[in-house]
Design a protein around this motif. Structure first.
Motif, short mmCIF file in Angstrom:
data_model
loop_
_atom_site.label_atom_id
_atom_site.label_comp_id
_atom_site.label_asym_id
_atom_site.label_seq_id
_atom_site.Cartn_x
_atom_site.Cartn_y
_atom_site.Cartn_z
N ARG A 1 0.83 -1.20 0.00
CA ARG A 1 0.00 0.00 0.00
C ARG A 1 0.87 1.26 0.00
NH1 ARG A 1 -4.46 1.08 3.40
NH2 ARG A 1 -2.85 1.87 4.77
N GLN A 2 0.43 2.25 -0.74
CA GLN A 2 1.15 3.52 -0.83
C GLN A 2 1.33 4.14 0.55
OE1 GLN A 2 -0.99 6.88 -2.59
NE2 GLN A 2 0.77 7.19 -3.93
N ASP A 3 0.29 4.09 1.38
CA ASP A 3 0.37 4.70 2.71
C ASP A 3 1.40 4.02 3.61
OD1 ASP A 3 -1.53 6.62 2.11
OD2 ASP A 3 -3.19 5.46 2.93
N ASP A 4 1.61 2.72 3.42
CA ASP A 4 2.60 2.01 4.24
C ASP A 4 4.01 2.49 3.92
OD1 ASP A 4 0.58 0.54 5.45
OD2 ASP A 4 0.79 -1.14 4.05
N VAL A 5 4.31 2.65 2.65
CA VAL A 5 5.64 3.14 2.26
C VAL A 5 5.80 4.59 2.70
CG1 VAL A 5 7.26 3.48 0.37
CG2 VAL A 5 5.64 1.59 0.26
N ALA A 6 4.77 5.40 2.48
CA ALA A 6 4.82 6.81 2.86
C ALA A 6 5.08 6.97 4.36
CB ALA A 6 3.51 7.51 2.48
N LYS A 7 4.42 6.16 5.16
CA LYS A 7 4.59 6.23 6.62
C LYS A 7 6.04 5.95 7.00
CE LYS A 7 3.08 4.10 10.92
NZ LYS A 7 2.31 3.01 11.50
#
Length: 89
Positions: free
Chosen positions: A31-37
């Motif tokens: 997920r994009q949010d996992d990498v962003a975090k």
């Protein structure tokens, strides 16, 4: 009327790298949010990197590599096996 100029080599490279990262991320189901975090940024900020609007900082490359399950040098390799796999070659 302003004249459109051709994109610089840096802009084209940044877009190509972002497109490859997006495709690989989707391929491995991250997920994009996992990498962003893990990068300490918003999903929108990360999306700008995948679209090639913003470049990838050198210190971010290991985080991308870990999430995408690729070697660190993958984002610099033009003819890697993973890239050939992405285009169905």
């Amino acid at each position: 009327m302003p004249v459109e100029t051709e994109k610089s080599a840096i802009e084209r490279s940044r877009e190509k790298r972002g497109t490859r990262m997006f495709a690989r991320r989707r391929q491995v189901g991250v997920r994009q949010d996992d990498v962003a975090k893990d990068l300490g940024m918003s999903g929108a900020g990360f999306g700008m990197k995948e679209r090639g609007i913003n470049g990838i900082d050198v210190d971010e490359i290991p985080v991308f590599a870990q999430h995408l399950n690729v070697p660190i040098l993958w984002s610099f390799e033009e003819n890697s096996a993973i890239q050939r796999e992405e285009v169905g070659a």
